[in-house]
Design a protein around this motif. Structure first.
Motif, PDB file in Angstrom:
ATOM      1  N   PHE A 202       0.848  -1.194   0.000  1.00  0.00           N
ATOM      2  CA  PHE A 202       0.000   0.000   0.000  1.00  0.00           C
ATOM      3  C   PHE A 202       0.884   1.246   0.000  1.00  0.00           C
ATOM      4  N   ASP A 204       1.188   4.280   1.109  1.00  0.00           N
ATOM      5  CA  ASP A 204       0.845   5.281   2.117  1.00  0.00           C
ATOM      6  C   ASP A 204       1.838   5.145   3.257  1.00  0.00           C
ATOM      7  N   GLN A 250      -1.981   9.113   9.889  1.00  0.00           N
ATOM      8  CA  GLN A 250      -1.777   8.891   8.457  1.00  0.00           C
ATOM      9  C   GLN A 250      -0.992  10.080   7.898  1.00  0.00           C
ATOM     10  N   SER A 314      -1.892  -5.203   7.111  1.00  0.00           N
ATOM     11  CA  SER A 314      -1.780  -3.854   7.646  1.00  0.00           C
ATOM     12  C   SER A 314      -2.103  -3.884   9.136  1.00  0.00           C
ATOM     13  N   PHE A 316      -4.192  -2.134  10.715  1.00  0.00           N
ATOM     14  CA  PHE A 316      -5.584  -1.799  11.020  1.00  0.00           C
ATOM     15  C   PHE A 316      -6.386  -3.074  11.258  1.00  0.00           C
ATOM     16  N   SER A 366      -8.242  -6.694   6.005  1.00  0.00           N
ATOM     17  CA  SER A 366      -7.226  -5.663   6.176  1.00  0.00           C
ATOM     18  C   SER A 366      -7.140  -4.768   4.944  1.00  0.00           C
ATOM     19  N   SER A 367      -7.205  -5.362   3.759  1.00  0.00           N
ATOM     20  CA  SER A 367      -7.149  -4.579   2.524  1.00  0.00           C
ATOM     21  C   SER A 367      -8.373  -3.681   2.389  1.00  0.00           C
ATOM     22  N   THR A 370      -7.978  -0.741   4.744  1.00  0.00           N
ATOM     23  CA  THR A 370      -6.998   0.224   4.267  1.00  0.00           C
ATOM     24  C   THR A 370      -7.550   1.018   3.092  1.00  0.00           C
ATOM     25  N   ASP A 371      -8.269   0.364   2.188  1.00  0.00           N
ATOM     26  CA  ASP A 371      -8.852   1.079   1.054  1.00  0.00           C
ATOM     27  C   ASP A 371      -9.906   2.086   1.512  1.00  0.00           C
ATOM     28  N   THR A 374      -7.871   4.953   3.335  1.00  0.00           N
ATOM     29  CA  THR A 374      -7.015   5.719   2.419  1.00  0.00           C
ATOM     30  C   THR A 374      -7.538   5.563   0.994  1.00  0.00           C
ATOM     31  N   GLY A 404     -10.988  -0.299  10.346  1.00  0.00           N
ATOM     32  CA  GLY A 404     -10.133  -1.408  10.765  1.00  0.00           C
ATOM     33  C   GLY A 404     -10.985  -2.445  11.473  1.00  0.00           C
TER      34      GLY A 404
END
Length: 561
Positions: A202, A204, A250, A314, A316, A366-367, A370-371, A374, A404
């Motif tokens: 990712f 970020d 972030q 991640s 989160f 998790s993906s 995160t998406d 962010t 998360g």
């Protein structure tokens, strides 16, 4: 007196292997003394498997690192003998809050019902978790801990794994029937075998600031989207023990990771959240990026990969350390049966398939988190912001908000070790689910259901009615205790039921369901029988006890069928 686990060092001791004429062979060698490796080594040793734990360092992790440990992980630590210390030291929490800018959008409770021994989560610095596990490891028979022991060579043979270990006294060779590689995201074992992980990185960056301060914030998880003190980004706040607070900012992909760690950059960010007059100290600062990835297979011959060496997510959702400890929980009992000759090596393939499934579930969640946190496009950002605004008034939108999704144990519904239901049941305790907890009485004393299960063996749970004669099932339960892979049985009786003296049955424990919660959560009625694996997952259930059916289910759950 409190031990300073951040500064303590463990003594290096010269291994007998240095002076052996030929390489010594051990049943299991675990590589890596983080939470996953320590959990696996303790579990194996407590089940009677002679185990060596190797670590290339002589200290515990530096900085807080993983801090959120989930209820299921705490239950595993209870079984290993150190859960209470962690809960007593940690900060327990069930409630989280989500903010948009400076407005509270909604509150969630991860454990709204009573009747559980452990909270949804505790926050506890990783060095405490490793320290308590290391203390338990020292007290555990069958376990050698070897510090400053760096594995520099791994070679697989048909009947063993050959290891080269570098120490302050030079290099020695050793052999293991099986190796558990729990040596982290940069796994030297994975590299030595020419293996790799695959997935998504990712773009970020995030700043972790562990801040020591006295603050009035409640013991809750707070997450801000686009707060006024950190515009167009997100912030996460958690309380830890010792007046330490985790603040996660972030930063965006363009942030300079070196510059952002400097106090002159960190302190203004913290003050923007806390106020200019806030008094605090920076205890630990890190800037990180992350990937969601995993190895194609967690088993390679006689080498089993666990934790970050096998998969990464991640931060989160607190899925990293929790999923790794659950890897160890899944693996230890299977390794014990295989090493002792009570199950074929094919049982270890189910470790790989079950935990690969769990890793995929964690990576997916998790993906998605995160998406959502962010968004990578204007359309994604518009969708996210609209969802957040709706969430204040509309419950359906709250289910879409993803700050998360917190770690929960995987339900292994499709495991080949499960016996499919032949009878109708309701509720969550399906084959493949981790068993729930509930308050009970044992010999008239308050106790917890889960503490009576596991401990290296299969557990049968037989529910009896108010006036049932407990001796009627004596022969069946005795037969289960005498299987090649024995089953210890619990008889669950209703509150106030007279407990009949059981004739010479040390393999049976009678517990009283004082609030009816066990019966309710297992959708049980008199005669119901559940079979739990050593890792406390349900693997079979019936409306009536039948010895032949249970025997077949045990054979299936150990790949002996």
């Amino acid at each position: 007196m409190q031990i300073d686990y951040q500064t303590m060092r463990f003594d290096y001791e010269r291994a007998a292997d240095h002076d052996a004429g030929a390489p010594l062979t051990y049943p299991v060698v675990v590589i890596g003394a983080g939470p996953v490796g320590l959990s696996a080594a303790i579990d194996l040793a407590q089940q009677g498997v002679r185990t060596v734990l190797l670590d290339n360092d002589d200290t515990l992790s530096s900085g807080s690192r993983a801090i959120c440990f989930a209820k299921r992980t705490l239950e595993i630590f209870d079984r290993l003998g150190c859960g209470k210390q962690m809960v007593d030291k940690g900060v327990s929490w069930n409630v989280g809050k989500v903010f948009l800018q400076d407005e509270l959008i909604f509150t969630f409770n991860l454990l709204p019902e009573t009747g559980h021994a452990r909270p949804a989560f505790i926050n506890l610095q990783q060095y405490y978790v490793e320290g308590y596990l290391a203390d338990q490891a020292k007290r555990t028979a069958n376990l050698q801990m070897r510090w400053k022991s760096n594995v520099i060579g791994v070679t697989q043979q048909d009947d063993h794994v050959a290891l080269q270990v570098e120490t302050p006294d030079g290099i020695y060779s050793m052999r293991a029937q099986y190796v558990v590689a729990a040596d982290g995201a940069r796994s030297a074992v994975r590299k030595a075998l020419g293996l790799d992980s695959h997935g998504r990185t990712f773009k970020d960056r995030f700043l972790i600031a562990d801040v020591k301060m006295k603050a009035p914030f409640p013991t809750e998880r707070w997450f801000w989207f686009d707060p006024p003190f950190h515009r167009n980004q997100s912030v996460l706040l958690h309380r830890q023990p010792d007046n330490v607070w985790r603040i996660d900012f972030q930063l965006g992909w363009d942030a300079d990771p070196v510059a952002e760690k400097q106090p002159e950059k960190v302190i203004p960010r913290v003050k923007a959240l806390l106020g200019d007059d806030a008094e605090f100290e920076l205890e630990w600062v890190s800037v990180y990026t992350f990937s969601c990835l995993r190895m194609d297979s967690f088993r390679h011959g006689r080498v089993l990969f666990a934790g970050d060496s096998a998969h990464g997510v991640s931060p989160f959702g607190a899925r990293g350390a929790n999923s790794g400890v659950q890897d160890a929980d899944n693996l230890a009992w299977k390794l014990r049966l295989v090493v002792n000759g009570d199950a074929p090596p094919a049982l270890l393939d189910t470790y790989a398939s079950e935990r690969e499934y769990a890793a995929d579930e964690n990576i997916l969640n998790s993906s998605r988190a995160t998406d959502f946190i962010t968004p990578k496009s204007a359309v994604s950002r518009m969708f996210r912001d609209a969802t957040l605004k709706l969430a204040k008034e509309c419950p359906f939108a709250r289910r879409i908000v993803n700050s998360g999704r917190l770690s929960v144990p995987a339900v292994l519904r499709d495991s080949p070790l499960n016996t499919p239901d032949a009878d109708a049941f309701n509720g969550a305790m399906v084959p493949g689910a981790a068993s729930t907890d509930a308050p009970v009485k044992l010999a008239g004393e308050d106790a917890w259901f889960l503490n009576q299960t596991g401990h290296g063996g299969f557990t049968g749970v037989h529910f009896c009615g108010q006036g049932d004669d407990l001796t009627k099932c004596a022969d069946e339960l005795r037969a289960l205790a005498n299987l090649a892979v024995p089953v210890h049985s619990l008889i669950v009786v209703p509150r106030g039921a007279p407990v009949t003296a059981l004739p010479d049955m040390p393999h049976v424990t009678v517990i009283e369901d004082i609030e009816g919660i066990v019966t309710h959560r297992f959708d049980a009625r008199p005669g119901t029988f559940y079979l739990l694996r050593p890792d406390q997952h349900v693997c079979a259930r019936w409306r009536a006890l039948d010895t032949a059916s249970v025997t077949k289910a045990v054979d299936r759950a150990t790949c002996n069928g």
